[in-house]
Design a protein around this motif. Structure first.
Motif, PDB file in Angstrom:
ATOM      1  N   UNK A  42      66.677   5.859  38.462  1.00  0.00           N
ATOM      2  CA  UNK A  42      68.551   5.960  38.438  1.00  0.00           C
ATOM      3  C   UNK A  42      68.839   6.936  39.712  1.00  0.00           C
ATOM      4  N   UNK A  43      68.041   7.210  40.125  1.00  0.00           N
ATOM      5  CA  UNK A  43      67.963   8.191  41.339  1.00  0.00           C
ATOM      6  C   UNK A  43      67.710   7.391  43.203  1.00  0.00           C
ATOM      7  N   UNK A  44      68.438   7.941  43.778  1.00  0.00           N
ATOM      8  CA  UNK A  44      67.638   7.198  45.605  1.00  0.00           C
ATOM      9  C   UNK A  44      66.516   8.696  45.422  1.00  0.00           C
ATOM     10  N   UNK A  69      65.192  19.356  42.666  1.00  0.00           N
ATOM     11  CA  UNK A  69      65.615  17.906  42.452  1.00  0.00           C
ATOM     12  C   UNK A  69      65.018  16.493  41.475  1.00  0.00           C
ATOM     13  N   UNK A  70      64.161  16.996  40.770  1.00  0.00           N
ATOM     14  CA  UNK A  70      63.327  16.154  40.079  1.00  0.00           C
ATOM     15  C   UNK A  70      62.125  16.877  40.377  1.00  0.00           C
ATOM     16  N   UNK A  71      61.306  15.757  40.156  1.00  0.00           N
ATOM     17  CA  UNK A  71      59.364  15.543  40.487  1.00  0.00           C
ATOM     18  C   UNK A  71      59.204  14.826  41.903  1.00  0.00           C
ATOM     19  N   UNK A  72      58.458  15.166  42.430  1.00  0.00           N
ATOM     20  CA  UNK A  72      57.231  15.100  43.724  1.00  0.00           C
ATOM     21  C   UNK A  72      56.429  14.527  43.264  1.00  0.00           C
ATOM     22  N   UNK A  73      56.161  12.847  43.190  1.00  0.00           N
ATOM     23  CA  UNK A  73      54.960  11.773  42.887  1.00  0.00           C
ATOM     24  C   UNK A  73      53.953  11.924  44.194  1.00  0.00           C
ATOM     25  N   UNK A  75      60.057  11.622  46.779  1.00  0.00           N
ATOM     26  CA  UNK A  75      61.291  13.154  46.482  1.00  0.00           C
ATOM     27  C   UNK A  75      61.340  12.794  45.643  1.00  0.00           C
ATOM     28  N   UNK A  76      62.074  13.670  44.217  1.00  0.00           N
ATOM     29  CA  UNK A  76      62.929  13.281  43.645  1.00  0.00           C
ATOM     30  C   UNK A  76      63.201  12.063  42.864  1.00  0.00           C
ATOM     31  N   UNK A  77      62.036  12.071  41.797  1.00  0.00           N
ATOM     32  CA  UNK A  77      61.997  10.711  40.735  1.00  0.00           C
ATOM     33  C   UNK A  77      62.748  11.966  39.300  1.00  0.00           C
ATOM     34  N   UNK A  78      63.047  10.791  39.245  1.00  0.00           N
ATOM     35  CA  UNK A  78      64.417  11.135  37.754  1.00  0.00           C
ATOM     36  C   UNK A  78      63.017  11.672  36.703  1.00  0.00           C
TER      37      UNK A  78
END
Length: 433
Positions: A340-342, A315-319, A270-273
């Motif tokens: 650059x994200x957690x 919050x970003x992309x879900x892969x 969850x939350x990939x930049x």
């Protein structure tokens, strides 16, 4: 009688008696009489002032003697109490006992004369009384103390990933304890590399797969016994052990084997930049998180990307990936660095819920309910048009099962129907070794 009146009478008397003196002599005589009267009045005033001053001095001396010598004895030998205006002074003083009588000797030391106060020239300064400052508390010395921070509780306590992981591990443990059922052995044939293009060998027969299984188990120096051996699919073999010894032998063997009905788990990052592509996520998971994972190098190769299931969120992309049970047991439920994200790594369990009737197990396309059901109050309208109060909230699925239904349909923190369906779907995957 005033001086002017006397002057008039003297003039009249002199004229009547025939004494014709000059007017200047009469005037001088009258003035002399007036001055003599004024002088007498002045002397009388000074005498009165001196008498008052003497009386005050006598009073002060008598008061000093009374205070030093005690009560003044009267003619009969009785002591007379000092008069006072207070209530205590109005009460008659009791005569002291004979044993308690003490005679105070007058002090022989000469009294010091009071120093004259020097008078200041000019106007006298009026001293204004200064109000005293309030006593401020003394500052306490600094001490090291430990203060607990107040943790604010969120209003909607949704079930977090570790709670879902706990349920996944419980279902995996139940599957391990189940001593019935068979296993599926996957065998991938080798590829022959040619200079032009790699060619895959022909389909593996059932006899070849059984021989490979026997060669692997012969290394353990034991005699395995099976109830059933059957080829299922293109390169898979169904194996059902006869006794517990053979079952343990299969579990400990270095084979690509899993329990029948189980599949490799799916995970979601969850939350990939936006700076990271979907193909680079698996590599970065290993490179940037070496300390948090105890797996052999190159474990990112076991992650298979499901490209058509990646979606963009707030919050970003879900892969989404398909991983092996060994990797899933290590990274599911953790927060890992990707670019650059957690990113939070969670399980992907498809709990299907219908948006029309709010029941589980099917979607709205295959729904056969006659009318729409609200997900908030279980009324016959859409949730977007619901005006129910918090006390009127109700879950349709939990109410039909006889469970607590004071929550919204699909609430992952309170809905018991959701948890039952989540566990049912989780049993289809193998989440750890």
């Amino acid at each position: 009688m005033t001086g002017a009146a006397r002057w008039g009478e003297s003039l009249v008397s002199e004229t009547t008696m025939g004494n014709f003196t000059t007017g200047g002599d009469a005037i001088e005589r009258v003035i002399a009489e007036i001055q003599a009267e004024k002088e007498e009045e002045r002397k009388a005033r000074e005498g009165e002032k001196e008498g008052k001053v003497k009386k005050k001095k006598k009073k002060k001396k008598s008061e000093k003697k009374i205070t030093s010598e005690g009560p003044v004895p009267s003619e009969k030998g009785e002591t007379v109490a000092k008069a006072s205006t207070s209530k205590e002074g109005m009460v008659a003083a009791e005569p002291p006992l004979a044993a308690e009588k003490t005679v105070s000797k007058p002090s022989t030391k000469p009294k010091k004369a009071a120093k004259p106060v020097p008078q200041e020239k000019g106007r006298k300064r009026v001293e204004i009384p200064v109000r005293p400052l309030l006593e401020q508390p003394k500052p306490k010395p600094e001490e090291w103390t430990t203060v607990k921070r107040k943790v604010k509780r969120k209003k909607s306590q949704k079930r977090v990933v570790p709670e879902e992981v706990r349920m996944l591990l419980e279902e995996t443990q139940k599957a391990r304890e189940n001593k019935h059922g068979g296993y599926v052995l996957s065998w991938s044939p080798k590829r022959e590399e040619v200079s032009e293009e790699p060619k895959v060998t022909s389909e593996v027969t059932e006899a070849q797969m059984v021989k490979n299984l026997w060669d692997e188990l012969a290394k353990k120096k034991c005699a395995p016994r099976f109830k059933k051996l059957k080829k299922v699919g293109k390169d898979r073999l169904y194996v059902e052990p006869e006794n517990e010894e053979t079952r343990k032998l299969l579990q400990n063997a270095s084979l690509d084997i899993r329990r029948a009905g189980e599949r490799n788990p799916h995970i979601i990052v969850h939350g990939v930049g936006i700076e990271v592509k979907d193909d680079e996520v698996a590599v970065l998971l290993e490179e940037q998180n070496e300390s948090s994972v105890t797996l052999a190098t190159g474990w990112f190769k076991s992650l298979e990307l499901i490209s058509h299931k990646s979606r963009v969120t707030r919050k970003g992309r879900d892969v989404e990936f398909v991983v092996t049970p060994e990797v899933a047991g290590q990274i599911v439920g953790q927060t890992m660095c990707v670019g650059l994200s957690r990113c939070r790594v969670g399980p992907s369990v498809n709990v299907r819920r219908c948006h029309r009737c709010q029941r589980y197990g099917h979607t709205g396309v295959a729904c056969k309910a006659p009318s729409v059901v609200c997900g908030r109050c279980a009324g016959s309208h859409h949730a977007a048009h619901c005006v129910a109060r918090p006390a009127q909230i109700r879950c349709t699925s939990c109410a039909a099962s006889g469970w607590a239904c004071d929550h919204v349909s699909g609430d992952t923190a309170k809905c018991r129907t959701w948890e039952v369906n989540f566990r049912r779907e989780a049993r289809k995957f193998k989440w750890s070794v």
